[in-house]
Design a protein around this motif. Structure first.
Motif, PDB file in Angstrom:
ATOM      1  N   VAL A  92     -15.850   5.426   2.748  1.00 41.02           N
ATOM      2  CA  VAL A  92     -14.825   4.843   1.872  1.00 41.02           C
ATOM      3  C   VAL A  92     -14.571   3.400   2.275  1.00 41.02           C
ATOM      4  O   VAL A  92     -14.523   3.070   3.466  1.00 41.02           O
ATOM      5  N   ARG A  93     -14.456   2.520   1.280  1.00 44.53           N
ATOM      6  CA  ARG A  93     -14.261   1.088   1.554  1.00 44.53           C
ATOM      7  C   ARG A  93     -12.836   0.635   1.263  1.00 44.53           C
ATOM      8  O   ARG A  93     -12.324  -0.286   1.894  1.00 44.53           O
ATOM      9  N   ARG A  94     -12.213   1.266   0.265  1.00 47.03           N
ATOM     10  CA  ARG A  94     -10.866   0.824  -0.138  1.00 47.03           C
ATOM     11  C   ARG A  94      -9.963   2.029  -0.398  1.00 47.03           C
ATOM     12  O   ARG A  94     -10.387   2.963  -1.097  1.00 47.03           O
ATOM     13  N   ILE A  95      -8.745   1.935   0.131  1.00 44.90           N
ATOM     14  CA  ILE A  95      -7.741   2.961  -0.167  1.00 44.90           C
ATOM     15  C   ILE A  95      -6.486   2.245  -0.668  1.00 44.90           C
ATOM     16  O   ILE A  95      -5.979   1.331  -0.002  1.00 44.90           O
ATOM     17  N   VAL A  96      -6.000   2.657  -1.839  1.00 42.79           N
ATOM     18  CA  VAL A  96      -4.714   2.132  -2.318  1.00 42.79           C
ATOM     19  C   VAL A  96      -3.715   3.271  -2.397  1.00 42.79           C
ATOM     20  O   VAL A  96      -3.908   4.250  -3.137  1.00 42.79           O
ATOM     21  N   ARG A  97      -2.674   3.169  -1.576  1.00 46.25           N
ATOM     22  CA  ARG A  97      -1.588   4.162  -1.611  1.00 46.25           C
ATOM     23  C   ARG A  97      -0.740   3.935  -2.848  1.00 46.25           C
ATOM     24  O   ARG A  97      -0.358   2.801  -3.157  1.00 46.25           O
ATOM     25  N   VAL A  98      -0.468   5.015  -3.570  1.00 46.89           N
ATOM     26  CA  VAL A  98       0.443   4.957  -4.716  1.00 46.89           C
ATOM     27  C   VAL A  98       1.584   5.938  -4.419  1.00 46.89           C
ATOM     28  O   VAL A  98       1.403   7.139  -4.500  1.00 46.89           O
ATOM     29  N   GLY A  99       2.720   5.402  -4.010  1.00 50.33           N
ATOM     30  CA  GLY A  99       3.801   6.274  -3.558  1.00 50.33           C
ATOM     31  C   GLY A  99       5.143   5.873  -4.114  1.00 50.33           C
ATOM     32  O   GLY A  99       5.239   5.056  -5.035  1.00 50.33           O
ATOM     33  N   THR A 100       6.181   6.457  -3.536  1.00 49.02           N
ATOM     34  CA  THR A 100       7.548   6.118  -3.932  1.00 49.02           C
ATOM     35  C   THR A 100       8.282   5.500  -2.741  1.00 49.02           C
ATOM     36  O   THR A 100       7.858   5.657  -1.596  1.00 49.02           O
ATOM     37  N   ALA A 101       9.379   4.810  -3.048  1.00 51.25           N
ATOM     38  CA  ALA A 101      10.139   4.148  -1.992  1.00 51.25           C
ATOM     39  C   ALA A 101      11.603   4.057  -2.388  1.00 51.25           C
ATOM     40  O   ALA A 101      11.950   4.149  -3.563  1.00 51.25           O
ATOM     41  N   GLY A 102      12.443   3.858  -1.386  1.00 50.47           N
ATOM     42  CA  GLY A 102      13.870   3.604  -1.611  1.00 50.47           C
ATOM     43  C   GLY A 102      14.117   2.107  -1.503  1.00 50.47           C
ATOM     44  O   GLY A 102      13.707   1.477  -0.533  1.00 50.47           O
ATOM     45  N   ALA A 103      14.794   1.531  -2.508  1.00 53.37           N
ATOM     46  CA  ALA A 103      15.021   0.078  -2.513  1.00 53.37           C
ATOM     47  C   ALA A 103      16.163  -0.309  -1.581  1.00 53.37           C
ATOM     48  O   ALA A 103      17.126   0.440  -1.407  1.00 53.37           O
ATOM     49  N   LEU A 104      16.062  -1.521  -0.999  1.00 50.46           N
ATOM     50  CA  LEU A 104      17.134  -2.036  -0.146  1.00 50.46           C
ATOM     51  C   LEU A 104      18.015  -3.073  -0.856  1.00 50.46           C
ATOM     52  O   LEU A 104      19.218  -2.857  -0.981  1.00 50.46           O
ATOM     53  N   PRO A 105      17.488  -4.212  -1.348  1.00 48.26           N
ATOM     54  CA  PRO A 105      18.382  -5.217  -1.947  1.00 48.26           C
ATOM     55  C   PRO A 105      18.760  -4.880  -3.389  1.00 48.26           C
ATOM     56  O   PRO A 105      18.051  -4.100  -4.047  1.00 48.26           O
ATOM     57  N   GLU A 106      19.829  -5.475  -3.860  1.00 49.45           N
ATOM     58  CA  GLU A 106      20.266  -5.245  -5.248  1.00 49.45           C
ATOM     59  C   GLU A 106      19.243  -5.762  -6.253  1.00 49.45           C
ATOM     60  O   GLU A 106      19.164  -5.284  -7.377  1.00 49.45           O
ATOM     61  N   SER A 107      18.473  -6.759  -5.827  1.00 51.99           N
ATOM     62  CA  SER A 107      17.492  -7.357  -6.738  1.00 51.99           C
ATOM     63  C   SER A 107      16.334  -6.415  -7.068  1.00 51.99           C
ATOM     64  O   SER A 107      15.554  -6.694  -7.974  1.00 51.99           O
ATOM     65  N   ASP A 218      14.405   5.618  -5.672  1.00 52.55           N
ATOM     66  CA  ASP A 218      15.840   5.697  -5.390  1.00 52.55           C
ATOM     67  C   ASP A 218      16.320   4.386  -4.774  1.00 52.55           C
ATOM     68  O   ASP A 218      15.505   3.583  -4.324  1.00 52.55           O
ATOM     69  N   HIS A 219      17.633   4.194  -4.839  1.00 49.13           N
ATOM     70  CA  HIS A 219      18.214   2.976  -4.280  1.00 49.13           C
ATOM     71  C   HIS A 219      19.137   3.333  -3.128  1.00 49.13           C
ATOM     72  O   HIS A 219      20.081   4.096  -3.305  1.00 49.13           O
ATOM     73  N   LEU A 220      18.845   2.778  -1.945  1.00 52.27           N
ATOM     74  CA  LEU A 220      19.581   3.200  -0.765  1.00 52.27           C
ATOM     75  C   LEU A 220      21.034   2.718  -0.787  1.00 52.27           C
ATOM     76  O   LEU A 220      21.906   3.356  -0.214  1.00 52.27           O
ATOM     77  N   ARG A 221      21.295   1.593  -1.468  1.00 48.13           N
ATOM     78  CA  ARG A 221      22.673   1.098  -1.562  1.00 48.13           C
ATOM     79  C   ARG A 221      23.415   1.743  -2.732  1.00 48.13           C
ATOM     80  O   ARG A 221      24.510   2.259  -2.569  1.00 48.13           O
TER      81      ARG A 221
END
Ligand code: HPA
Length: 250
Positions: A92-107, A218-221
């Motif tokens: 394998v030469r390339r791996i792209v993770r496609v996941g979820t995350a919790g946001a930190l800033p309001e922007s 999700d948004h952590l704030r």
């Protein structure tokens, strides 16, 4: 290692696939059921190539180019196992993770996409690979640039914003340290997730290329979160950006 038919095939400790079963380009969600869904809806002619521990992997094609999908499971130890075995043993030469995350800033809002141009981490992996050095964990510039270009082209048709910046890869989902999150946010960190740093560390160690494209679930704030249904539809945009990055210059 026995395969699904009970005969012996070549495999690694965590992947029961034969050499050549994986394409050089791999999409990597965390959740095995999302891997199956990506295989069914996004790849053409996908066949299952591994299912050890329920970590499902498929190979098919996308826009006529061979492409695989393999789940990473959760956290740095899990993603680092699968990424190492793919780069080291399956060509394998390339791996792209496609996941979820919790946001930190309001922007950064729920449904936005975050492309991780760096991954801060509390995982020891950044320190144990080279004695006395804390490695900078970053994606392949080529993949990052391709993803940024794809995001720019997607702009008119997509709703939410695409952000490019550092994320925090945490070893503990239920970390209760608001001051830490605040300190990271003040230093420009966009979101919290659990695998990008592990993937980047392994790519750097194994000579592969990697990138992480996250959907903000999700948004952590604000305490806001996507519904399960929303997650599926919102995920599409990150997937398109990730696949375009995988296909760059092939
Ligand atoms: N923390 C860690 N990983 C995550 C989160 C989070 O809040 N949301 C989605 N993945």
């Amino acid at each position: 290692m026995p395969d699904r038919a009970g005969t012996s095939v070549t495999g690694t400790p965590h992947i029961a696939a034969a050499p050549g079963d994986f394409a050089p380009l791999v999409l990597m969600p965390g959740d095995p059921r999302r891997a199956r869904r990506i295989a069914e809806t996004f790849l053409e002619d996908a066949r299952q190539v591994t299912d050890v521990r329920g970590i499902l992997g498929y190979t098919g094609s996308h826009r006529g180019v061979p492409m695989s999908v393999l789940a990473s499971g959760m956290g740095v130890p899990s993603v680092s196992i699968y990424a190492t075995e793919l780069f080291r043993h399956y060509g394998v030469r390339r791996i792209v993770r496609v996941g979820t995350a919790g946001a930190l800033p309001e922007s950064v809002a729920v449904r936005d996409v975050v492309i991780a141009s760096a991954a801060h981490t509390d995982s020891s992996l950044s320190r144990i690979l080279v004695d006395g050095v804390t490695l900078s964990l970053a994606p392949s510039y080529r993949l990052l640039r391709a993803a940024a270009d794809a995001a720019e082209r997607e702009k008119p048709s997509s709703g939410g914003a695409v952000h490019i910046g550092p994320v925090f890869t945490s070893d503990h989902f239920y970390l209760d340290r608001p001051a830490l999150y605040e300190a990271l946010e003040r230093r420009g960190t966009l979101a919290v997730e659990m695998e990008a740093a592990g993937l980047y560390a392994v790519a750097c160690a194994e000579g592969g290329e990697a990138l992480t494209v996250l959907t903000v679930s999700d948004h952590l704030r604000a305490g806001e979160a996507l519904t399960a249904e929303d997650r599926e539809t919102c995920f599409e945009r990150a997937l398109r950006i990730a696949a375009t990055a995988l296909l760059t210059d092939v």
